[in-house]
Design a protein around this motif. Structure first.
Motif: not given
Ligand code: MG
Ligand code: ATP
Length: 430
Positions: A67, A115, A117, A123
């Motif tokens: 990430e 990040r 992700d 998210r």
């Molecule tokens: Mg995570």
């Protein structure tokens, strides 16, 4: 030919004006609560040496392996966009000599994190956290206070439908025996594990318990539990944390398989998980708050042995949960009392100083420079629910007067321009 539009970076979002009230509200509630409990706000840079995260989160962690956003500078340094705040806070604590301040040092940050992700509801690749850290106190009271504050913060934001999950992952004395037991357990079930977890078997077996794959969750169902391996001091520490929470009336669930994704955690760890999975996601994917104790991190980053604990909430996830629950959030900013209607060139030119004199007098005023008709401007005044509209036309601008219209009664009076601020002030007080 029309130029091609440039899009935002995948997983990174604009926060539009209509959403600002949520952001302000969460920030304000966090600030009020944390400052009351003696936490001081600080900030760290968005960029850090990549080494900081590699050494703290650890190779084999999601953050470092998948990430982290890194970049090479022309000078040859490898930098990273901050994926989390604890390691930067500890770096700053050591670098700025905060270790000589009275302990515990209680700090918080409200900052963006990055990040790589897989973007989905809740998210993102740039997201924001409120981070709270208490450095220099090993006592159970600190763990309990942190959990209590997280609970109170979510409560003050109108969120109730979540559970506090808690576990202890022991320390360097008692954890190795547990890790060995875990490894033995998963050895017989390795066929069920995903490719990542097969690697975790070798590198960090604890993380198998954190895997979101169904097969791995299934395989972990009867795994040994850390509670059975805690040594006496870790067991007592954990017991006392729970007693503090009982006393503070914070409901919690013991989750013997709760682990954290980062290497530096010791003893108490916790997550606040929604009771119901939110629309378009699993509950385990929408953890609102996560944290724990990290008694070894400061040493690991070159400081003296110093116990510490902390947590982070994801602000986007909190706001999603608030919207889902229809939590009422006040409009940000004070409500306007006066709307200035301007008709024609001369009034427009004179409007700015007039508008400014209201600001100086502390009276909230609004206007709409782009509109010309009295009808459309009065409509806005109605929508804003102001007490008074000030109508400033060519005639008034020439005469040095202005029309004061009471929006409730629609009664209008002509007032000398130089008296208008005082007149409005007087009537607002009445
Ligand atoms: Mg995570
Ligand atoms: P997850 O298991 O959901 O990936 P995590 O264990 O990686 O979470 P932490 O590092 O503990 O998360 O971060 C604390 C909080 O920050 C999370 O509980 C969540 O609210 C938020 N968070 C983490 N990653 C993201 C992301 N990519 N987008 C939005 N919020 C996030």
């Amino acid at each position: 030919m029309k130029a091609k539009q440039i899009q935002s970076v995948k997983g990174m979002h604009d926060i539009l004006p209509e959403d600002q009230k949520y952001w302000r509200y969460v920030q304000k509630k966090a600030e009020q609560l944390l400052e009351y409990y003696g936490f001081e706000r600080m900030s760290t840079p968005v960029l850090e040496q990549a080494e900081l995260f590699i050494r703290s989160a650890g190779e084999g962690s999601d953050i470092v392996d998948k990430e982290i956003y890194t970049l090479k500078t022309k000078g040859g340094d490898t930098l990273a966009l901050r994926p989390e705040a604890t390691a930067p806070v500890v770096r700053a604590y050591l670098e700025n000599g905060m270790n000589v301040r009275p302990h515990p040092v209680k700090l918080y940050l409200i900052e963006p994190m990055f990040r790589h992700d897989e973007p989905q509801a809740g998210r993102y690749r740039q997201f924001h956290q409120v981070n709270v850290e208490t450095i220099g106190d090993a006592s159970e009271a600190v763990d309990a206070e942190l959990i209590f504050l997280g609970y109170k913060l979510l409560e003050s934001l109108g969120l109730e439908n979540f559970n506090v999950q808690i576990n202890s992952i022991g320390d360097q004395n008692c954890r190795p025996a547990y890790l060995k037991a875990l490894k033995d357990y998963f050895k017989n079930r390795s066929k069920k594990l995903c490719a990542d977890c097969k690697v975790r078997m070798k590198e960090n077996v604890l993380r198998i318990l954190d895997c979101k794959e169904e097969g791995c969750k299934e395989a972990a169902k009867e795994a040994p539990q850390m509670v059975d391996f805690l040594d006496e001091s870790c067991r007592l520490h954990f017991k006392h944390v729970l007693e503090f929470l009982d006393e503070a009336k914070v409901p919690y669930i013991l989750n013997p398989y709760l682990v954290r994704g980062l290497d530096y955690y010791t003893r108490t760890i916790f997550e606040f998980v929604p009771d119901e999975p939110p629309a378009g996601g699993a509950a385990s994917q929408s953890t609102l708050l996560a944290g724990g104790r990290y008694d070894r991190l400061i040493e690991q980053l070159g400081g003296a042995k110093t116990p510490a604990a902390g947590w982070a909430i994801g602000i986007e996830r909190i706001i999603l949960a608030m919207k889902e629950k229809d939590v009422h959030v006040p409009e940000s900013g004070p409500k306007p009392k006066v709307f200035l209607v301007q008709l024609g060139e001369a009034p427009k030119r004179k409007a700015l100083p007039l508008f400014e004199s209201f600001r100086k007098a502390g009276i909230e005023a609004k206007s709409s420079l782009g509109r010309d008709s009295i009808k459309s401007q009065l409509r806005i005044a109605h929508r804003l629910d102001v007490r008074f509209a000030l109508i400033f036309g060519q005639k008034e601008a020439l005469e040095g007067t202005i029309i004061l219209r009471d929006m409730d009664s629609s009664i209008q009076e002509t007032i000398p321009l130089e008296k208008i601020v005082d007149e409005v002030k007087k009537r607002l007080k009445a």
